[in-house]
Design an enzyme around this catalytic site. Structure first.
Site, PDB file in Angstrom:
ATOM      1  N   HIS A 238       2.857   3.029  13.233  1.00 58.05           N
ATOM      2  CA  HIS A 238       1.812   3.921  13.726  1.00 58.05           C
ATOM      3  C   HIS A 238       0.657   3.110  14.314  1.00 58.05           C
ATOM      4  O   HIS A 238       0.606   1.888  14.158  1.00 58.05           O
ATOM      5  CB  HIS A 238       1.318   4.857  12.605  1.00 58.05           C
TER       6      HIS A 238
HETATM    7  P1  TYD Z   1       0.623   5.598   6.004  1.00 60.45           P
HETATM    8  O1  TYD Z   1      -0.739   5.255   6.527  1.00 60.45           O
HETATM    9  O2  TYD Z   1       1.606   6.178   6.965  1.00 60.45           O
HETATM   10  O3  TYD Z   1       1.238   4.296   5.292  1.00 60.45           O
HETATM   11  P2  TYD Z   1       2.106   3.039   5.787  1.00 60.45           P
HETATM   12  O4  TYD Z   1       1.592   2.545   7.080  1.00 60.45           O
HETATM   13  O5  TYD Z   1       1.907   2.049   4.690  1.00 60.45           O
HETATM   14  O6  TYD Z   1       3.533   3.473   5.862  1.00 60.45           O
HETATM   15  O7  TYD Z   1       0.439   6.557   4.751  1.00 60.45           O
HETATM   16  C1  TYD Z   1       1.525   6.909   3.920  1.00 60.45           C
HETATM   17  C2  TYD Z   1       1.232   8.281   3.325  1.00 60.45           C
HETATM   18  O8  TYD Z   1       0.054   8.221   2.498  1.00 60.45           O
HETATM   19  C3  TYD Z   1       0.982   9.373   4.344  1.00 60.45           C
HETATM   20  O9  TYD Z   1       1.627  10.553   3.891  1.00 60.45           O
HETATM   21  C4  TYD Z   1      -0.503   9.594   4.322  1.00 60.45           C
HETATM   22  C5  TYD Z   1      -0.902   9.171   2.923  1.00 60.45           C
HETATM   23  N1  TYD Z   1      -2.242   8.559   2.876  1.00 60.45           N
HETATM   24  C6  TYD Z   1      -3.315   9.268   2.356  1.00 60.45           C
HETATM   25  O10 TYD Z   1      -3.188  10.423   1.917  1.00 60.45           O
HETATM   26  N2  TYD Z   1      -4.557   8.669   2.338  1.00 60.45           N
HETATM   27  C7  TYD Z   1      -4.762   7.412   2.801  1.00 60.45           C
HETATM   28  O11 TYD Z   1      -5.912   6.892   2.753  1.00 60.45           O
HETATM   29  C8  TYD Z   1      -3.633   6.693   3.344  1.00 60.45           C
HETATM   30  C9  TYD Z   1      -3.800   5.292   3.876  1.00 60.45           C
HETATM   31  C10 TYD Z   1      -2.391   7.309   3.359  1.00 60.45           C
END
Ligand code: TYD
Length: 133
Positions: free
Chosen positions: A51
């Protein structure tokens, strides 16, 4: 610098006693820290990330283990960063696509410039690539 880059944080201490590294908001980070999160127990064969963010800036550490970032900006510039020390921070400005790989014991600590907002994410690569600043 508005491109991803490593920030080397100071290590206070010694090999005998161990170390402390400190991040004070706006002094050690190029933004006000509004949120801190950490990820852990990521299996070694999983690639996370996938992302980019519209506004969010981050400084990211591997407080344990080794974490590899592959980044891509809207000009097509790709970079590879290996976080292999708890004193090494990776600054990621807005509009950077990233993929992240973890060693089995890795803990990722993120200092973030904004509160969590799902609308700030590009999760679709084509949408990100075609975004005009
Ligand atoms: P994501 O940012 O996509 O993580 P990564 O890049 O490590 O795969 O987040 C994973 C999940 O966690 C997504 O469903 C959103 C949730 N999330 C929150 O609720 N709050 C936050 O501060 C973060 C960073 C993620």
């Amino acid at each position: 610098m508005d491109i991803p880059h490593i920030i080397n944080f100071s290590k206070i201490g010694s090999q005998d006693l161990g170390y402390i590294t400190v991040a004070e908001t706006q002094k050690d980070t190029p933004f006000e820290i509004k949120r801190v999160y950490w990820t852990y127990y990521t299996p070694q064969d999983v690639i996370r990330g996938g992302h980019a963010h519209k506004e969010l800036q981050q400084v990211i550490f591997a407080t344990s283990g080794i974490i590899e970032f592959n980044t891509l900006d809207l000009q097509g510039n790709r970079e590879n960063f290996i976080l292999d020390s708890p004193s090494k921070g990776l600054y990621i400005p807005k509009l950077i696509w990233r993929d992240i790989k973890f060693s089995h014991n890795a803990v990722l600590l993120c200092l973030a410039s904004e509160l969590y907002d799902e609308k700030d994410y590009f999760r679709d690569f084509e949408e990100f690539k075609n975004y005009k600043k």
